[in-house]
Write a protein that holds these residues in place. Structure first.
Motif, mmCIF file in Angstrom:
data_model
loop_
_atom_site.group_PDB
_atom_site.id
_atom_site.type_symbol
_atom_site.label_atom_id
_atom_site.label_comp_id
_atom_site.label_asym_id
_atom_site.label_seq_id
_atom_site.Cartn_x
_atom_site.Cartn_y
_atom_site.Cartn_z
ATOM 1 N N PHE A 16 0.908 -12.133 -19.015
ATOM 2 C CA PHE A 16 -0.377 -11.818 -18.395
ATOM 3 C C PHE A 16 -0.371 -12.144 -16.905
ATOM 4 N N ASN A 17 0.171 -13.299 -16.554
ATOM 5 C CA ASN A 17 0.220 -13.701 -15.145
ATOM 6 C C ASN A 17 1.064 -12.732 -14.331
ATOM 7 N N LYS A 18 2.159 -12.287 -14.920
ATOM 8 C CA LYS A 18 3.034 -11.353 -14.205
ATOM 9 C C LYS A 18 2.358 -9.999 -14.018
ATOM 10 N N ILE A 19 1.673 -9.526 -15.048
ATOM 11 C CA ILE A 19 0.951 -8.255 -14.923
ATOM 12 C C ILE A 19 -0.048 -8.322 -13.781
ATOM 13 N N THR A 20 -0.846 -9.379 -13.741
ATOM 14 C CA THR A 20 -1.853 -9.528 -12.688
ATOM 15 C C THR A 20 -1.198 -9.583 -11.312
ATOM 16 N N SER A 21 -0.140 -10.372 -11.189
ATOM 17 C CA SER A 21 0.559 -10.506 -9.909
ATOM 18 C C SER A 21 1.167 -9.183 -9.463
ATOM 19 N N ASP A 22 1.768 -8.448 -10.390
ATOM 20 C CA ASP A 22 2.426 -7.188 -10.037
ATOM 21 C C ASP A 22 1.412 -6.105 -9.678
ATOM 22 N N ILE A 23 0.281 -6.077 -10.379
ATOM 23 C CA ILE A 23 -0.765 -5.106 -10.022
ATOM 24 C C ILE A 23 -1.276 -5.387 -8.618
ATOM 25 N N TYR A 24 -1.491 -6.652 -8.314
ATOM 26 C CA TYR A 24 -1.971 -7.024 -6.980
ATOM 27 C C TYR A 24 -0.965 -6.589 -5.910
ATOM 28 N N GLU A 25 0.292 -6.911 -6.124
ATOM 29 C CA GLU A 25 1.322 -6.579 -5.137
ATOM 30 C C GLU A 25 1.419 -5.075 -4.918
ATOM 31 N N PHE A 26 1.385 -4.306 -6.008
ATOM 32 C CA PHE A 26 1.495 -2.860 -5.870
ATOM 33 C C PHE A 26 0.241 -2.262 -5.237
ATOM 34 N N ALA A 27 -0.926 -2.773 -5.596
ATOM 35 C CA ALA A 27 -2.178 -2.264 -5.022
ATOM 36 C C ALA A 27 -2.178 -2.421 -3.502
ATOM 37 N N VAL A 28 -1.689 -3.554 -3.013
ATOM 38 C CA VAL A 28 -1.615 -3.796 -1.565
ATOM 39 C C VAL A 28 -0.642 -2.811 -0.921
ATOM 40 N N LYS A 29 0.503 -2.582 -1.557
ATOM 41 C CA LYS A 29 1.493 -1.640 -1.018
ATOM 42 C C LYS A 29 0.941 -0.217 -1.025
ATOM 43 N N PHE A 30 0.251 0.138 -2.084
ATOM 44 C CA PHE A 30 -0.310 1.480 -2.186
ATOM 45 C C PHE A 30 -1.369 1.699 -1.103
ATOM 46 N N ARG A 31 -2.197 0.706 -0.873
ATOM 47 C CA ARG A 31 -3.194 0.796 0.196
ATOM 48 C C ARG A 31 -2.522 0.999 1.548
ATOM 49 N N SER A 32 -1.452 0.261 1.791
ATOM 50 C CA SER A 32 -0.720 0.400 3.044
ATOM 51 C C SER A 32 -0.151 1.811 3.201
ATOM 52 N N THR A 33 0.395 2.352 2.103
ATOM 53 C CA THR A 33 0.947 3.709 2.141
ATOM 54 C C THR A 33 -0.136 4.728 2.460
ATOM 55 N N LEU A 34 -1.288 4.612 1.803
ATOM 56 C CA LEU A 34 -2.373 5.564 2.044
ATOM 57 C C LEU A 34 -2.884 5.475 3.475
ATOM 58 N N ARG A 35 -3.032 4.264 3.995
ATOM 59 C CA ARG A 35 -3.465 4.102 5.385
ATOM 60 C C ARG A 35 -2.464 4.734 6.344
ATOM 61 N N THR A 36 -1.191 4.566 6.045
ATOM 62 C CA THR A 36 -0.148 5.111 6.916
ATOM 63 C C THR A 36 -0.147 6.632 6.878
ATOM 64 N N TYR A 37 -0.309 7.212 5.712
ATOM 65 C CA TYR A 37 -0.373 8.669 5.596
ATOM 66 C C TYR A 37 -1.572 9.218 6.377
ATOM 67 N N LEU A 38 -2.712 8.547 6.258
ATOM 68 C CA LEU A 38 -3.892 8.991 7.008
ATOM 69 C C LEU A 38 -3.648 8.914 8.512
ATOM 70 N N PHE A 39 -3.051 7.812 8.955
ATOM 71 C CA PHE A 39 -2.750 7.636 10.379
ATOM 72 C C PHE A 39 -1.798 8.732 10.860
ATOM 73 N N ALA A 40 -0.755 8.991 10.096
ATOM 74 C CA ALA A 40 0.220 10.018 10.473
ATOM 75 C C ALA A 40 -0.437 11.394 10.530
ATOM 76 N N HIS A 41 -1.330 11.665 9.576
ATOM 77 C CA HIS A 41 -2.038 12.943 9.560
ATOM 78 C C HIS A 41 -2.922 13.082 10.796
ATOM 79 N N GLN A 42 -3.614 12.014 11.156
ATOM 80 C CA GLN A 42 -4.453 12.037 12.351
ATOM 81 C C GLN A 42 -3.634 12.244 13.625
#
Length: 400
Positions: free
Chosen positions: A334-360
């Protein structure tokens, strides 16, 4: 406060009827789910399938977890799933008596059908899904659908589908196929149904096999990562894979880039909701107070597949006698699932922000975006915006 993972026991409820559904792709299956009245609502009991690849009780945990997250942070219309134990006499032999309860998403006046059904019923020259197979552990190309005339003429539908695609990536859905996007039709009007079906989240797969879990998690994470520069052997690798018949292609970047270009407002809305989820994610407690989770084996589905799909009783008996079930450390998992979801969510947010910036910034080929491409378009005025992207290695490159 009651646990998110309380278990509902259906023994005291009477079955109202059955819900039947049939997949229509080249991999066909028919499902029969019993329906009950629960808290004055018509609820479907969705049992775990004995023949579905990788099935463990964590399938149900995934449905409960992500339905809660999506309902609270992303789409309040999404139905909640609840851990449940059903009555074996109400189930076919190919199902376990464990599963989830979920409210029906359509009323008696609404027709429920999926994206694949729509294009079978309404063939279009700019859409080819004739080779579609609903296999797990692969991603699907939604870019041609989002670029179709049907979506161009119905931008609200395009926005809703795009939002659900982003949600599927957030949960690392390894089976988000064309029958997972649903429509509701009433009086001739079509709208996208709320998101459902969250069992194939990679975070809840392979709980008994950490090496397989880590491999699939890292592969999915790498798939959305933005490389420093173009990989020189990418085309060669693609040709080699095609020659040996290996399906190496993943479509997450293609889908993301298409959504960013067509619906940047959807991406911004999604990021805003993702911020709230990330801030509160670690407060969502995974637990098993009711001992819903027992011994398991992620490959045990092959036992029943040999019996119910291959009709091979000898193979069934051989597998059943040789297949071992494993205990797992639930707290550690359970602890690993929570930690891994958090880590991936942060990376995914960074990717989306970067794609938006590049598009702009006017970068056209977002699907092949690299950090080197960003360096070619940024200026001193962009320094604060760059910091918000929170990329792992951009700061190192900027110092060179």
């Amino acid at each position: 406060m009651s646990s998110l993972f309380n278990v509902v026991y259906i023994s005291e409820y009477s079955k109202k009827g059955n819900l039947s559904s049939e997949s229509h792709s080249s991999v066909k299956s028919t499902k029969f789910f019993p329906i009950y009245f629960f808290n004055n609502k018509e609820m479907i009991f969705k049992p775990m399938s004995k023949t579905k690849p990788l099935t463990t009780p964590f399938f149900s945990y995934s449905e409960v977890y992500w339905s809660y997250v999506i309902n609270k942070y992303f789409d309040s219309k999404a139905p909640r799933y609840y851990l449940s134990v059903g009555k074996e006499e109400d189930l076919e032999e190919k199902y376990y008596n464990k599963g989830v309860l979920v409210k029906k998403i359509n009323n008696d006046n609404q027709r429920l059908f999926n994206l694949y059904d729509y294009f079978i019923e309404h063939p279009q020259d700019d859409i080819d899904i004739s080779n579609y197979c609903n296999y797990c552990m692969k991603t699907y190309d939604y870019s041609q659908i989002l670029s179709s005339k049907f979506i161009s003429d119905n931008s609200d539908i395009g926005r809703d589908i795009s939002y659900q695609i982003l949600l599927s990536i957030l949960r690392m859905d390894q089976n988000f196929h064309y029958e997972n996007v649903n429509f509701l039709e009433e009086d001739g009007k079509i709208e996208v149904a709320p998101p459902i079906d969250f069992e194939f989240s990679n975070f809840f797969l392979y709980p008994d096999d950490i090496s397989r879990y880590e491999y699939e998690k890292q592969k999915y994470t790498n798939d959305i990562a933005i490389p420093e520069q173009e990989e020189p052997d990418k085309d060669l690798f693609k040709k080699l894979c095609e020659q040996i018949g290996m399906d190496f292609i993943t479509y997450n970047k293609k889908n993301i880039s298409c959504i960013v270009k067509k619906y940047p407002d959807v991406v911004m809305k999604f990021i805003g909701n993702l911020d709230k989820f990330i801030n509160e994610l670690k407060d969502i407690k995974l637990e098993d107070e009711f001992n819903y989770i027992g011994k398991m084996n992620s490959d045990y589905w092959t036992v029943y597949y040999s019996l119910y799909k291959e009709n091979d009783s000898d193979k069934y008996n051989q597998l059943k006698n040789s297949m071992k079930l494993h205990d797992i450390d639930k707290e550690e998992t359970f602890n690993k699932i929570t930690s891994d979801i958090y880590e991936f969510a942060v990376k995914f947010r960074s990717t989306l922000r970067t794609y938006l910036f590049a598009h702009q910034k006017g970068i056209q080929n977002l699907e092949e975006l690299t950090l080197k491409d960003l360096l070619n378009v940024i200026s001193k005025e962009d320094s604060e915006e760059i910091k918000k992207l929170d990329l792992d290695n951009l700061s190192l490159i900027l110092k060179k």
